[in-house]
Structure formats: structure tokens, C-alpha cells
Design an enzyme around this catalytic site. Sequence first.
Site, short mmCIF file in Angstrom:
data_model
loop_
_atom_site.label_atom_id
_atom_site.label_comp_id
_atom_site.label_asym_id
_atom_site.label_seq_id
_atom_site.Cartn_x
_atom_site.Cartn_y
_atom_site.Cartn_z
N SER A 181 34.29 29.89 79.75
CA SER A 181 34.04 28.95 80.83
C SER A 181 32.82 28.06 80.64
O SER A 181 32.79 26.95 81.13
CB SER A 181 33.91 29.70 82.15
OG SER A 181 32.88 30.68 82.07
N HIS A 209 40.62 29.14 82.38
CA HIS A 209 40.41 27.74 81.96
C HIS A 209 41.45 27.28 80.95
O HIS A 209 41.29 26.23 80.33
CB HIS A 209 38.99 27.58 81.40
CG HIS A 209 37.95 27.85 82.44
ND1 HIS A 209 37.54 26.90 83.35
CD2 HIS A 209 37.28 28.99 82.75
CE1 HIS A 209 36.65 27.43 84.17
NE2 HIS A 209 36.47 28.69 83.83
N LYS A 240 41.69 26.48 89.70
CA LYS A 240 41.14 25.48 88.77
C LYS A 240 42.23 24.42 88.50
O LYS A 240 42.46 23.60 89.36
CB LYS A 240 40.61 26.19 87.53
CG LYS A 240 39.54 27.23 87.93
CD LYS A 240 38.82 27.82 86.79
CE LYS A 240 37.99 29.04 87.18
NZ LYS A 240 36.90 28.81 88.11
C1 PLP Z 1 36.60 32.64 83.33
C2 PLP Z 1 36.70 32.80 84.81
N1 PLP Z 1 37.33 33.87 85.31
C3 PLP Z 1 37.43 34.06 86.63
C4 PLP Z 1 36.90 33.18 87.54
C5 PLP Z 1 37.02 33.47 89.00
O1 PLP Z 1 38.04 32.72 89.55
P1 PLP Z 1 37.97 32.27 91.09
O2 PLP Z 1 37.08 31.07 91.13
O3 PLP Z 1 39.39 31.98 91.44
O4 PLP Z 1 37.39 33.41 91.84
C6 PLP Z 1 36.24 32.04 87.06
C7 PLP Z 1 35.69 31.07 88.05
O5 PLP Z 1 34.63 30.61 88.04
C8 PLP Z 1 36.12 31.85 85.66
O6 PLP Z 1 35.48 30.80 85.17
#
Ligand code: PLP
Length: 391
Positions: A181, A209, A240
Site C-alpha cells: 500500500s 490495492h 478502494k
Molecule cells: C493493504 C490494505 N489492507 C487492508 C486495508 C483495510 O481496508 P479498509 O480500508 O476497507 O478497512 C487497507 C486500507 O487502508 C490496506 O491498504
Amino acid sequence: MHKLFAEELEALRARSLDRHLREIRSAQGSEIEIAGRRLINFSSNDYLGLANDPRLRKAATAAIDDFGVGAAASRLITGTQSPHLALERALAQWKRAERALCFSSGYAAALGTIPALVTKNDVVLLDKLCHASLIDGAKLSGAILRVFPHNHVGKLESHLEWARREHSGKRVLIITESVFSMDGDRAPLRELVHLKKRFDALLMLDEAHAVGVIGSNGRGLAVAENLNDEVDVQMGTLSKALGASGGYICGSRTLVEWLMNRARSFIYSTAPPPAIAAAALAAVDFLASPEGEERRLLLWERIRSMQGLLPRAELTEKQSGARSAIFPWIVGDEKAALNLSAALQNEGFFVPAIRYPTVAKGSSRLRITVTAAHKEDQIRSLCQAIKGNSL
Ligand SMILES: Cc1ncc(COP(=O)(O)O)c(C=O)c1O
């Protein structure tokens, strides 16, 4: 108590590590309004520009008319309304999995799933750059946690040898992300699958992502590499590229039934609003359509433009590959990253500075994200502004 936290906040401020909320007086999009100014937005994960799409809005409002606003209870009590089931069917079909299960967020999906898979005396092997939700889920499970250097297949192999030697008969779970991310690079999925099979481990892949961005119709890295049957647990988020909200797990029928019985963030939390599930379903339907694929290809045109226009001398090898819609512009010092972000904001761009603890100390950066909703000239002008401010 007040004094204690006030001092700690002051200490954060002194190190340029304090955080604040900014009010956005508009819908999400390639332009947003902050403090009375329209800014070109390079901060969002709305990679396909769906967060304010008429199809999603229409689906959400129609579901409000039919199902109301709140879900009233946990999914296992009375909260499972038709949009949740329709969404899970569509998700499973799109991700080419047997079943899918939705959670109220990606964070909740990780927090509920990992402790359902492993427990005390089992072993979790986690990539060093994994998202906080995966780290927190792994800690909460009580399993023995070992972190391997980012994408380091050799180190992972030696951890697996250690786990099989020292903890024989226990479950071993490897956790990583398709697209990281804060760095935008990808996991070496084929090699990870090879190792997980050799050591009889489980593999969990967070596609947060990657969905909407990678693979035909945005199905993510596992499907793109034809490894979806080898990845035991495919996690993702609806928040996202899918433009809605919520998290999901895709996998076998047995996995999903087990999670319904053991994932505490699923069992002990009110179901997400049905309108949000309906919006996410509209996004999945869009992605699975030829028009959705066109939108994804447009995103890749924009990614390639950004790759070509960002001042090259500053790009690390990792950044120059354009493996995703995320471009980290490494600054290093926390204050310098904040200053660069503020300078860009003065010129009309919103690109937030990412600092510790989201990234390692001294590796502060601008996290620039490109979306299909950006125009070429917006990308060009951001790159010129970065060049002007980095001299
Ligand atoms: C790699 C990754 N996994 C999980 C999440 C968590 O997802 P959510 O925003 O739907 O809670 C994020 C969000 O920032 C993320 O970047």
C-alpha cells in the site's frame, strides 16, 4: 490523564508526527474541496473513479428505498439482507472462488480472519511491509509471529524450515499483499505459492490495492497469475477501486463456513448497511463488464503517463516499474515531507505526506495515487510542480 496525553501529543508535534483531520466539502473525485479551495486530488484509493459514480449512487438509493438504512443486527441474527447475499455471490463469481464473505471493512476482515485460522502455538510469517490490519490480526491470533524482510523469498524459506523443525504439526500461515500500500510494488506470488506448497503452509493474500487494477476485469493478482486456486485466503476491500465500503474474504466453501462460525469481527458486529452492499455489487457488475475493463485500461494509460512524467532521477528502481497505481515519492525526513506536501497544496494539489508509524522512521514520503478519473494535464502539472519543489 489529560496532562499525560497533552504531553505525548506535544512530543508528537515536536517530531512532526502529529496527525489532523481535514474537512472535505465535496464528494470524492479527482478534484476535492478543502478549506474553500478546489484541489486536484492525488491521495485517494478510488482508482477507477467509482466512489461518486451514478451507477453506485443509484444502486445505494434504490436499496435504501427497499431495505432502509441500518442492518439492525449481526449477519447471524437478523442482519443478512438480500443485497449482502447478492454481493457475495457476485464477488465469488468475479474472483473465481467458491464462496465470498463480506465484513464491515477490510480491517475487520483481517482482524476476524487471521485469529480464526491460527492460534497459540501456530506460526504466522508476515512480510515486513504488510498493512497494519494484517499485523494486528496476526498479533490478536496469539500465534508465534515472524516477520520476513520485504519480498525476501530466501528469508521466508528459512523461516518455513525453522517453523517446520521447531513447531512440527502446527499450522503455518504466510501473509502478504498483492500490491504494497505504501510502496506500490507487488509480491512474488508464484514463488510464494511454490514455497507454501513445499512446506504445506497456508497462504493469505491481501488484494486491497490490486482488485480493480490488476488482471482481466480487475480480478486481482491471484487470478491474473492463474494462482487463485493456490491462494487459500484471498482478502480484499470494497473501499478502494470498488468505490464503496467494506472488506471481503474469498476462498473455499469450507473456509467461508468456518469464518462465519469463528471470525469474531463478523459474528459480533452489526452487518454493514444494505445500501453499501448494493453499491459494491453495482461496482463488481461494472468491473466485470466490457465498460469496466475499458475503465481499467484507461487507469493503466494514466499510470504510464505518471511513470513517464515524474522526474526520473528521483525514481528508485522499485518506483520506475509502474506495477500499480501507487507512486511513493520518498523524501526521508518527516518535516521535509510535510513541507513538500504543503508546497504542493499551495499550488493546487492534494498529496498527503505519509510518515512513521505508517512507514519506517526516516522514510517519509508523498504517496501519489493515480486514478482513471485524472486528466493527462492534471498529471503533467503535478509532475511539474514536484520537479519545481524538489530542486
Ligand atoms: C493493504 C490494505 N489492507 C487492508 C486495508 C483495510 O481496508 P479498509 O480500508 O476497507 O478497512 C487497507 C486500507 O487502508 C490496506 O491498504
